[in-house]
Design an enzyme around this catalytic site. Structure first.
Site, PDB file in Angstrom:
ATOM      1  N   GLU A 117      -6.339 -10.609  -1.308  1.00  0.00           N
ATOM      2  CA  GLU A 117      -7.183 -10.342  -0.132  1.00  0.00           C
ATOM      3  C   GLU A 117      -8.651 -10.279  -0.530  1.00  0.00           C
ATOM      4  O   GLU A 117      -9.415  -9.427  -0.051  1.00  0.00           O
ATOM      5  CB  GLU A 117      -6.765  -9.017   0.548  1.00  0.00           C
ATOM      6  CG  GLU A 117      -5.298  -8.963   0.929  1.00  0.00           C
ATOM      7  CD  GLU A 117      -4.895  -7.696   1.674  1.00  0.00           C
ATOM      8  OE1 GLU A 117      -5.770  -6.928   2.109  1.00  0.00           O
ATOM      9  OE2 GLU A 117      -3.669  -7.481   1.812  1.00  0.00           O
ATOM     10  N   ASP A 127     -12.395 -10.158  -1.033  1.00  0.00           N
ATOM     11  CA  ASP A 127     -13.723 -10.230  -0.421  1.00  0.00           C
ATOM     12  C   ASP A 127     -14.648  -9.327  -1.221  1.00  0.00           C
ATOM     13  O   ASP A 127     -14.204  -8.353  -1.821  1.00  0.00           O
ATOM     14  CB  ASP A 127     -13.740  -9.917   1.084  1.00  0.00           C
ATOM     15  CG  ASP A 127     -13.068  -8.613   1.479  1.00  0.00           C
ATOM     16  OD1 ASP A 127     -12.962  -7.698   0.641  1.00  0.00           O
ATOM     17  OD2 ASP A 127     -12.652  -8.503   2.645  1.00  0.00           O
ATOM     18  N   ASN A 185       2.114  -5.253  -3.116  1.00  0.00           N
ATOM     19  CA  ASN A 185       0.693  -5.534  -2.866  1.00  0.00           C
ATOM     20  C   ASN A 185      -0.072  -4.242  -2.608  1.00  0.00           C
ATOM     21  O   ASN A 185       0.407  -3.377  -1.863  1.00  0.00           O
ATOM     22  CB  ASN A 185       0.609  -6.444  -1.618  1.00  0.00           C
ATOM     23  CG  ASN A 185      -0.766  -7.037  -1.377  1.00  0.00           C
ATOM     24  OD1 ASN A 185      -1.342  -7.658  -2.269  1.00  0.00           O
ATOM     25  ND2 ASN A 185      -1.292  -6.856  -0.171  1.00  0.00           N
ATOM     26  N   GLU A 206       0.805  -1.239   0.000  1.00  0.00           N
ATOM     27  CA  GLU A 206       0.000   0.000   0.000  1.00  0.00           C
ATOM     28  C   GLU A 206       0.832   1.281   0.000  1.00  0.00           C
ATOM     29  O   GLU A 206       0.557   2.200   0.761  1.00  0.00           O
ATOM     30  CB  GLU A 206      -0.981  -0.031   1.178  1.00  0.00           C
ATOM     31  CG  GLU A 206      -1.902  -1.242   1.125  1.00  0.00           C
ATOM     32  CD  GLU A 206      -2.852  -1.359   2.313  1.00  0.00           C
ATOM     33  OE1 GLU A 206      -2.857  -0.481   3.186  1.00  0.00           O
ATOM     34  OE2 GLU A 206      -3.593  -2.361   2.365  1.00  0.00           O
ATOM     35  N   HIS A 261     -10.534  -5.985  -2.583  1.00  0.00           N
ATOM     36  CA  HIS A 261     -11.619  -5.756  -1.626  1.00  0.00           C
ATOM     37  C   HIS A 261     -12.723  -5.007  -2.372  1.00  0.00           C
ATOM     38  O   HIS A 261     -12.562  -3.823  -2.679  1.00  0.00           O
ATOM     39  CB  HIS A 261     -11.125  -4.911  -0.446  1.00  0.00           C
ATOM     40  CG  HIS A 261     -10.100  -5.586   0.407  1.00  0.00           C
ATOM     41  ND1 HIS A 261     -10.412  -6.661   1.216  1.00  0.00           N
ATOM     42  CD2 HIS A 261      -8.787  -5.353   0.591  1.00  0.00           C
ATOM     43  CE1 HIS A 261      -9.312  -7.052   1.861  1.00  0.00           C
ATOM     44  NE2 HIS A 261      -8.310  -6.283   1.498  1.00  0.00           N
TER      45      HIS A 261
HETATM   46  O1  G3I Z   1      -5.425  -7.942  18.980  1.00  0.00           O
HETATM   47  C1  G3I Z   1      -5.973  -6.712  19.451  1.00  0.00           C
HETATM   48  C2  G3I Z   1      -6.747  -6.942  20.705  1.00  0.00           C
HETATM   49  O2  G3I Z   1      -5.878  -7.378  21.716  1.00  0.00           O
HETATM   50  C3  G3I Z   1      -7.437  -5.637  21.104  1.00  0.00           C
HETATM   51  O3  G3I Z   1      -8.236  -5.854  22.226  1.00  0.00           O
HETATM   52  C4  G3I Z   1      -8.276  -5.125  19.962  1.00  0.00           C
HETATM   53  C5  G3I Z   1      -8.934  -3.792  20.284  1.00  0.00           C
HETATM   54  O4  G3I Z   1      -8.920  -2.918  19.189  1.00  0.00           O
HETATM   55  O5  G3I Z   1      -7.477  -4.956  18.843  1.00  0.00           O
HETATM   56  C6  G3I Z   1      -6.874  -6.158  18.401  1.00  0.00           C
HETATM   57  O6  G3I Z   1      -6.087  -5.874  17.270  1.00  0.00           O
HETATM   58  C7  G3I Z   1      -6.800  -5.647  16.073  1.00  0.00           C
HETATM   59  C8  G3I Z   1      -6.313  -6.653  15.032  1.00  0.00           C
HETATM   60  O7  G3I Z   1      -6.906  -6.379  13.789  1.00  0.00           O
HETATM   61  C9  G3I Z   1      -6.654  -8.101  15.418  1.00  0.00           C
HETATM   62  O8  G3I Z   1      -8.048  -8.257  15.476  1.00  0.00           O
HETATM   63  C10 G3I Z   1      -6.520  -4.242  15.611  1.00  0.00           C
HETATM   64  O9  G3I Z   1      -7.084  -3.306  16.506  1.00  0.00           O
HETATM   65  C11 G3I Z   1      -7.071  -4.032  14.232  1.00  0.00           C
HETATM   66  O10 G3I Z   1      -6.633  -2.760  13.757  1.00  0.00           O
HETATM   67  C12 G3I Z   1      -6.558  -5.103  13.294  1.00  0.00           C
HETATM   68  O11 G3I Z   1      -7.173  -4.916  12.033  1.00  0.00           O
HETATM   69  C13 G3I Z   1      -6.515  -5.518  10.937  1.00  0.00           C
HETATM   70  C14 G3I Z   1      -6.213  -4.459   9.905  1.00  0.00           C
HETATM   71  O12 G3I Z   1      -5.623  -5.076   8.764  1.00  0.00           O
HETATM   72  C15 G3I Z   1      -5.257  -3.410  10.452  1.00  0.00           C
HETATM   73  O13 G3I Z   1      -4.905  -2.487   9.469  1.00  0.00           O
HETATM   74  C16 G3I Z   1      -7.429  -6.576  10.355  1.00  0.00           C
HETATM   75  O14 G3I Z   1      -7.584  -7.650  11.286  1.00  0.00           O
HETATM   76  C17 G3I Z   1      -6.857  -7.111   9.042  1.00  0.00           C
HETATM   77  O15 G3I Z   1      -7.815  -7.917   8.400  1.00  0.00           O
HETATM   78  C18 G3I Z   1      -6.527  -5.947   8.130  1.00  0.00           C
HETATM   79  O16 G3I Z   1      -5.942  -6.469   6.966  1.00  0.00           O
HETATM   80  C19 G3I Z   1      -5.593  -5.520   5.959  1.00  0.00           C
HETATM   81  C20 G3I Z   1      -4.335  -6.025   5.285  1.00  0.00           C
HETATM   82  O17 G3I Z   1      -3.327  -6.267   6.239  1.00  0.00           O
HETATM   83  C21 G3I Z   1      -3.856  -5.038   4.227  1.00  0.00           C
HETATM   84  N1  G3I Z   1      -4.917  -4.723   3.279  1.00  0.00           N
HETATM   85  C22 G3I Z   1      -6.176  -4.286   3.868  1.00  0.00           C
HETATM   86  C23 G3I Z   1      -6.664  -5.328   4.884  1.00  0.00           C
HETATM   87  C24 G3I Z   1      -8.043  -4.945   5.425  1.00  0.00           C
HETATM   88  O18 G3I Z   1      -8.009  -3.742   6.149  1.00  0.00           O
END
Ligand code: G3I
Length: 304
Positions: free
Chosen positions: A234, A236, A169, A127, A205
């Site tokens: 990715e 969806d 990516n 990105e 996406h």
């Molecule tokens: O693990 C913590 C947890 O301990 C805490 O209580 C909670 C509260 O916010 O957060 C948890 O972490 C979260 C993590 O996902 C695991 O669930 C983060 O806040 C959250 O920001 C994170 O989001 C991820 C996101 O990337 C971050 O940018 C998504 O799961 C993940 O699917 C998403 O994936 C991205 C790719 O890497 C890049 N392309 C876009 C894609 C979708 O946004």
């Protein structure tokens, strides 16, 4: 074939999913994972904040769990992501310039070395281009270390793991537009100058505001013609029923039509596993039942 992975394999491709490692104790989740998929991507566990929570102190516990699961079940691993402006550990915020550049390169080198020989394809840089019509790089702390930060990251990754395919990516690059044109120009330049790059990932996406582009296949094909693999990384698609099913089939058909499109990864298994706060963008419902989108995806993989 009767599963996504087996049917993709018959076409010389993989069919993968993003995995959240903490769900490997969910028997419904793991049952679908092991039955249907032959490639995995760590949804969060190989990112910079997860793997280097303190500078030069690395934590591979959760990433290693995923690699072990993949190896035990004959699955490929896509590495995601070595250098990205998001999900950086807090300590990077006090760094800039040469110190940040060196920290990024040290990160790339250490993580790619740790996983050497175990990764099919790495998202080396994620990105890095701006949205909209500028065709510019995205402003970020990494970009402010100098425009050559991307090629520096690719060179470090190649040195650390010469056997992994190295990918750029991004999202909103799925059709031909200013952003994908800029990525295209970068890949063309890298190939001309011998900067190591092997693949381009198209996140894919999709939703009502950002549907499957009409020129999706043509866009994959023009990148492949540069001499790189293309991967759908990715996937969806928001929606439900027949419309959603048709959109998934369109994506699969586009990949199958491009010889160098060598794999498709969906960004989660069940709708309830999706990063999207609400919606139903995946192939299995929240109980783990196959949706119409699953059937159309499988049928598209098996056609022809
Ligand atoms: O693990 C913590 C947890 O301990 C805490 O209580 C909670 C509260 O916010 O957060 C948890 O972490 C979260 C993590 O996902 C695991 O669930 C983060 O806040 C959250 O920001 C994170 O989001 C991820 C996101 O990337 C971050 O940018 C998504 O799961 C993940 O699917 C998403 O994936 C991205 C790719 O890497 C890049 N392309 C876009 C894609 C979708 O946004």
């Amino acid at each position: 074939g009767t599963t996504l992975g087996a049917s993709a394999a018959e076409k010389g491709r993989y069919f993968g999913t993003a995995v959240a490692v903490n769900k490997l104790s969910d028997s419904v989740y793991v049952g679908i994972l092991n039955r249907e998929f032959n490639s995995v991507t760590a949804e969060n566990e190989m990112k910079w904040d997860a793997t280097e929570p303190n500078q030069n102190s690395f934590n591979y516990t959760n990433g290693d769990r995923l690699v072990s699961h993949a190896q035990a079940n004959g699955m490929k691993v896509r590495g995601h992501a070595l250098a990205w402006h998001q999900q950086q550990p807090g300590w990077t915020s006090s760094l800039s310039g040469t110190a940040l550049r060196n920290a990024m390169l040290n990160h790339v080198t250490n993580v790619a070395t740790h996983y050497r020989g175990k990764i099919d394809s790495w998202d080396v840089v994620n990105e890095a281009f701006a949205d909209g019509n500028s065709g510019a790089r995205r402003d970020s702390n990494l970009q402010r270390t100098g425009n050559d930060w991307i090629e520096a990251a690719f060179r470090a990754a190649r040195a650390a793991d010469p056997g992994a395919k190295l990918c750029y990516n991004d999202y909103n690059t799925d059709g031909q537009n200013a952003k994908s044109n800029a990525v295209y120009a970068m890949v063309q330049d890298f190939k001309a100058r011998g900067v190591p790059i092997d693949c381009v990932g198209f996140q894919s996406h999709f939703n009502a505001q950002s549907p499957v582009p009409g020129d999706y296949r043509a866009n994959l094909a023009r990148f492949a013609a540069l001499g790189v693999d293309v991967q759908i990384t990715e996937l969806d698609i928001e929606g439900s029923g027949t419309a959603q099913a048709n959109n998934f089939a369109t994506v699969v058909n586009a990949c199958l039509a491009v010889a160098r499109c060598n794999g498709i990864t969906v960004w989660g298994i069940r709708d309830s596993d999706s990063w999207r706060a609400s919606g139903t963008p995946l192939l299995f419902d929240s109980s783990g039942n196959k949706k119409a989108a699953y059937t159309s995806t499988l049928n598209a993989l098996n056609a022809g």
